[in-house]
Design an enzyme around this catalytic site. Structure first.
Site, mmCIF file in Angstrom:
data_model
loop_
_atom_site.group_PDB
_atom_site.id
_atom_site.type_symbol
_atom_site.label_atom_id
_atom_site.label_comp_id
_atom_site.label_asym_id
_atom_site.label_seq_id
_atom_site.Cartn_x
_atom_site.Cartn_y
_atom_site.Cartn_z
ATOM 1 N N ASP A 112 3.727 1.872 13.255
ATOM 2 C CA ASP A 112 2.921 0.657 13.454
ATOM 3 C C ASP A 112 3.631 -0.440 14.241
ATOM 4 O OD1 ASP A 112 0.791 1.758 12.038
ATOM 5 O OD2 ASP A 112 1.504 0.955 10.136
ATOM 6 N N ASP A 169 0.809 -1.221 0.000
ATOM 7 C CA ASP A 169 0.000 0.000 0.000
ATOM 8 C C ASP A 169 0.844 1.273 0.000
ATOM 9 O OD1 ASP A 169 0.857 -0.420 2.601
ATOM 10 O OD2 ASP A 169 -1.151 -0.389 3.488
#
Length: 793
Positions: free
Chosen positions: A504, A67
Site C-alpha cells: 500500500d 485491521d
C-alpha cells in the site's frame, strides 16, 4: 433457533500462558546465550485504524484497533501506543485482525477483543474473543465456532463488542453471516448465542465476490443508562434496530427505525455506528449505503443519514447535515458525542474522496452543523475554488503522509483523511479528539477552539463574492507514534541504510530506524513487492512494485544507496496492477533482471538501468530471480521445483540438475554475501515438500537442512567472528516450535532468538541480518511493520 455455546479451549489457555513475556530464546536442544531487545523501524502508522475506544471511567485509557496489525493501548506519559498482541503466533495469525474492542466501564482493567482476520478461506481458523484482566498485558482466549473479519468489508462499524454497565460480567458480541448476537456472562470466558434475538441481518454488499459477500450481520451494541435498556443495530434496512428492556431476555424492533435508518434518497442503508447522549436522552445513529471502508457515494443521491431518536418519546428526527461543499454526501463513517458537553456531537463522511474528507460538528444535538473546511468562490465562480480550514494539519514525524504530492488547489497533499470510521472525543476532556484513517491517527487537544471560530465563509457585498472569514485555526497533529501497521514485503539491509518494500505505501529508505524514513515515490508504487542491491556495490539498489498510471515502470533504480530513485521503461503487456514480480541486480550493478508477476511475460534484463529491456533466454514466466552477492556473472532463478543458473550476468539461463526442491507452495532463496555460489532456499507447503536447503556450488547440488520441518524466509548478517561465515537468520519451525532462528556456524547449530511474547503473527515474507551490526535481525511482518532485534547490552 438452535442454541450454540462454547467454552474457552485448552488450546486457548496455552496461548494465554504464552502471552506472558518470557526469558531468552531457546535452541532446539539448548538455549540462546543472548537476550534480544525488539523494536520497530519507525514509520508511524501506515495502515487502517477502524476503531478508537476511550474508557468511560478511567481517564487516559484509550485503545486503537487495526485491521491486520493487532491492538494497541495508549501511554499518556510518552504519548505513544503500546502493542498488545505481539504474542500471537504463526498458527493463529488471524488473531491480529481486530474486529472490535471493548473496555470495561465498571472495572477498567478488564479488556476484550474480538479477533479473526478473514471470514473466507484465506484465514484457516475460526475467530475468538480475547479477554484480559490487566489492560491487555496478558490474555485468555475463548474460541468461537465461526469466523470474524477484521480485514473484511464493514470492519469499521460497531463496536460489535460491548460490556454491560448494568452487570459487567455480561459482554455482548455482534457477529456476521447469520451467526446472530452472542453473550458471555462470565467476563468473556464462555459464550453462547442469544436465542431470543430475532434478526441476524441480511445486508450483503456483493454476493458475487468471495471477499464482499458477507452478510454484515449484527453491527453494534450500546446501552441506555437511564432506562437500563440495551440497543442493537442490525444490517437489515427493513428492520435495523432492536431494544431489550429486560437485560437481553426479550427483544423488540424499535418503532420507526426502518424509515429513519433504512433509506437515504432511495438507497438502502444500514446503521453503521451509534452513540448515546445520556443527559439529553438521545440516541444518534449514522447510516451508510455501503459497509465501507472503500466505496464513496452511490450512483445517485446521498449515501447515508444521521438520525436522532428521543428515548423519552420514541420520536425520530433526521438531523443529517444539509451541506457538502463538493455536492452530495456520500455516506457516514465515524460518530462521537461529547460526554462533558451534552448536545455536542461529530460525524465524518465516508468517503468524500475529493478534495478531502469532512468532519461535521454540532453543538445543538444535530439541529445545525459546521464543517471542518469549506470552499471560497470568487466573483466568477472559478474552478477550482479556494479552500479555508478550521485547523492546520501537522504531519511532523510522518512526512510521507503527503504521499509525494503537493497541494493542488483545494486538494491538499496532507488530508483530513479517508475511510474515517474511528472518531472519538475523549469522554473526560472535551478538547481531545482522535480519529483514524487509512494511514494514520490524527488528534488534537484544542478541539473546543472550533466553537469560538464561527463561520468559515462570508460575503463581501461590495466586491460581490465570497471571502474567507478570519479565524484562529488550531492544530491537528499525528497521534500514531508507536502504532506500526505496514505489511512489509521485502528487506534490503545495506549497512547504515535499510530499504523496505511495503504493501500500500510502496517502500521506505531509512538511515535512522528511530525516525520515519523517506518514502519511495518514483516510481509511484502503490505496493512495493521486492528490493535488491548489488553485492559488490550496495549503492546500486533496485526494487519492484505495482504502479499507477501509464508512465512509470514497475522497476525503480537508485545508484546512491536509496537516497534518490529513477523509474524504468514500461514493459508492453504488463499492466500497472499486481504484476510487479521479482527483481535482481548483478553483484557489480551492471545488469538488472526483472521477472514480471503477471504469469505470462517472460523475464527480461537491462544493461542501462532499466531504460530498455531485452527478453532473457531460458526462463519461464514468473520465475523468482536472485543475484549472486560475490560473482557478477552469476544470477539464479527458481520456478516450480526447477533451479536455474546464469553464467553471463543474467542474459541467459539454463536449468540445473537439482532435484528434491519444493514444486509447490511459496518458495524463496537468497545468496550469501561474500560467498560465491553459496545459496539458501526455503519454502514449500504442508503435506508436501517443505523446509530449508543449501547449495555451495551455485545451485547444482542442494543439501537439506534437517533441523527445520518448515522454513519460509532466510537472510544473512554480520559474522560473529572477523573471518567467519555470515550469520544466518530464518523464520522457520524446528522441534514443533515456530520462531526466528539464528546460526553463527554455517547452519550446523541453530538457536531461537525470539520468545513467545514476541511472535508478531505471520513472519514468512522476509528476514535479514545487518552487514554492520552483529546479531541484528530484521523481520518483515504482515501488519506490525518492520521489526528489528538487537542483542541486549
Amino acid at each position: 433457533m438452535r442454541r450454540r455455546t462454547l467454552a474457552a479451549s485448552l488450546g486457548a489457555a496455552a496461548v494465554a500462558a504464552a502471552a506472558v513475556p518470557g526469558t531468552a530464546a531457546a535452541k532446539a536442544g539448548g538455549r540462546c546465550e543472548d537476550d534480544y531487545t525488539w523494536r520497530n523501524a519507525v514509520v508511524n502508522g501506515g495502515g487502517y485504524v477502524p476503531g478508537i475506544v476511550f474508557n468511560e471511567t478511567e481517564a487516559d485509557l484509550i485503545y486503537a484497533r487495526t485491521d491486520i496489525g493487532g491492538l494497541y493501548r495508549w501511554k499518556e506519559g510518552s504519548q505513544t501506543w503500546k502493542p498488545l498482541l505481539d504474542w500471537v503466533g504463526w498458527d493463529r495469525w488471524g488473531y491480529t485482525g481486530v474486529v472490535s474492542v471493548a473496555t470495561d466501564p465498571v472495572q477498567p482493567r478488564r479488556l476484550y477483543a474480538a479477533v479473526g482476520t478473514y471470514t473466507n478461506d484465506w484465514d484457516p481458523n475460526s475467530g475468538a474473543v480475547l479477554y484480559s484482566r490487566n489492560y491487555g498485558d496478558t490474555w485468555g482466549v475463548a474460541e468461537l465456532p465461526f469466523k470474524q473479519g477484521g480485514n473484511m468489508p464493514g470492519r469499521g462499524m460497531g463496536e460489535r463488542l460491548a460490556v454491560s454497565p448494568f452487570d459487567n460480567a455480561t459482554v455482548y458480541l455482534g457477529t456476521p453471516n447469520g451467526n446472530g448476537l452472542w453473550r458471555s456472562t462470565d467476563h468473556g470466558r464462555h459464550w453462547s448465542e442469544v436465542e431470543s434475538f430475532p434478526n441476524p441481518g441480511n445486508f450483503v454488499q456483493d454476493p458475487s465476490s468471495d471477499y464482499s459477500d458477507d452478510n454484515q450481520g449484527v453491527l453494534w451494541v450500546d446501552f441506555d443508562l437511564a432506562g437500563e435498556r440495551t440497543y442493537v443495530g442490525v444490517a437489515d434496512p427493513d428492520d435495523p434496530l432492536y431494544v431489550s428492556a429486560d437485560h437481553g431476555a426479550t427483544w423488540q424492533p424499535v418503532p420507526g427505525a426502518a424509515a429513519a435508518l433504512g433509506r437515504a434518497d432511495g438507497n438502502r442503508t444500514i446503521p453503521k455506528q451509534a452513540a448515546f447522549d445520556h443527559e439529553n436522552g438521545h440516541l444518534f445513529v449514522v447510516t451508510g449505503w455501503d459497509p465501507g471502508p472503500y466505496n464513496g457515494a452511490p450512483a445517485s443521491g446521498r449515501g447515508g443519514s444521521v438520525a436522532r431518536l428521543s428515548l423519552a418519546t420514541g420520536e425520530w428526527t433526521d438531523v443529517t447535515p444539509a451541506y457538502n461543499p463538493i455536492g452530495t454526501i456520500p455516506g457516514f463513517g465515524g460518530l462521537t458525542v461529547d460526554r462533558k458537553a451534552p448536545g455536542t456531537l461529530m460525524v465524518a463522511t465516508q468517503n468524500n474522496w475529493w478534495p478531502d474528507e469532512i468532519l461535521y460538528r454540532s453543538t445543538d444535538s444535530g439541529t445545525t452543523w459546521e464543517t471542518s473546511w469549506d470552499y471560497v468562490w470568487d466573483a466568477n465562480w472559478s474552478w477550482p475554488p479556494a479552500r479555508t480550514d478550521r485547523f492546520d494539519m501537522d504531519s511532523t514525524g510522518s512526512a510521507w503522509l503527503s504521499f509525494g504530492n503537493a497541494d493542488d488547489g483545494p486538494a491538499y497533499a496532507v488530508k483530513h483523511g479517508w475511510m474515517i470510521d474511528a472518531l472519538a472525543i475523549d469522554p473526560h476532556d472535551s478538547d481531545r479528539i482522535m480519529w483514524g484513517t487509512g494511514a494514520t491517527i490524527w488528534g488534537t487537544e484544542s478541539l473546543t477552539h472550533w466553537d469560538a471560530q464561527g463561520a468559515l465563509v462570508g460575503w463581501d457585498s461590495e466586491a460581490g463574492h465570497q471571502i474567507a472569514l478570519p479565524i484562529d485555526p488550531f492544530t491537528v497533529a499525528v497521534r500514531v507514534e508507536g502504532l506500526e501497521e505496514t505489511a512489509v514485503q521485502d528487506i534490503a539491509a545495506l549497512g547504515g541504510t535499510v530499504v523496505s518494500a511495503t504493501g500500500d505505501l510502496g517502500g521506505f529508505v531509512q538511515t535512522d530506524l528511530g525516525e520515519a524514513g523517506v518514502q519511495i515515490r518514483r516510481p509511484n508504487w502503490t505496493s512495493g513487492r521486492g528490493v535488491d542491491f548489488a553485492g559488490l556495490d550496495p549503492q546500486v539498489v533496485v526494487g519492484t512494485g505495482d504502479v499507477e498510471g501509464e508512465t512509470d515502470g514497475h522497476v525503480g533504480v537508485s545508484t546512491d544507496g536509496g537516497a534518490t530513485w529513477q523509474t524504468t521503461a514500461r514493459l508492453d503487456g504488463v499492466a500497472g496492477g499486481a504484476n510487479a514480480g521479482s527483481v535482481a541486480v548483478s553483484a557489480d550493478g551492471a545488469v538488472i533482471v526483472w521477472s514480471p508477476g503477471n504469469g505470462t511475460t517472460a523475464p527480461v534484463f537491462s544493461t542501462d538501468l532499466g531504460q530498455t529491456w531485452t527478453p532473457v533466454d531460458g526462463l519461464p514466466a514468473g520465475a523468482l530471480v536472485r543475484a549472486d552477492r560475490a560473482n557478477a556473472n552469476r544470477v539464479y532463478a527458481f520456478a516450480a521445483g526447477t533451479f536455474y543458473a546464469s553464467a553471463n550476468g543474467g542474459l541467459a539461463f539454463a536449468a540445473t540438475s537439482a532435484t528434491g526442491l519444493p514444486a509447490s507452495g511459496a518458495v524463496d532463496f537468497r545468496a550469501v554475501p561474500g560467498k560465491r555460489g553459496h545459496l539458501w532456499l526455503v519454502g514449500g507447503e504442508a503435506d508436501a515438500v517443505y523446509g530449508m536447503w543449501r547449495s555451495t556450488d551455485g545451485g547444482a547440488v542442494w543439501r537439506r537442512v534437517r533441523d527445520f520441518a518448515e522454513a519460509d524466509a532466510v537472510g544473512f548478517g554480520k559474522a560473529r567472528n572477523r573471518h567467519g561465515y555470515p550469520t544466518i537468520f530464518t523464520s522457520a519451525k524446528a522441534g514443533g516450535v515456530r520462531g526466528i532462528w539464528r546460526s553463527t556456524d554455517e547452519g550446523r547449530n541453530w538457536v531461537r532468538v525470539n520468545d513467545d511474547a514476541h511472535q508478531w503473527g505471520w513472519t514468512g515474507k522476509a528476514v535479514s541480518g545487518d552487514p554492520d551490526v552483529y546479531g541484528r535481525v530484521y523481520i518483515a511482518t504482515n501488519g506490525r511493520g518492520l521489526i528489528y532485534g538487537d542483542i541486549a547490552d
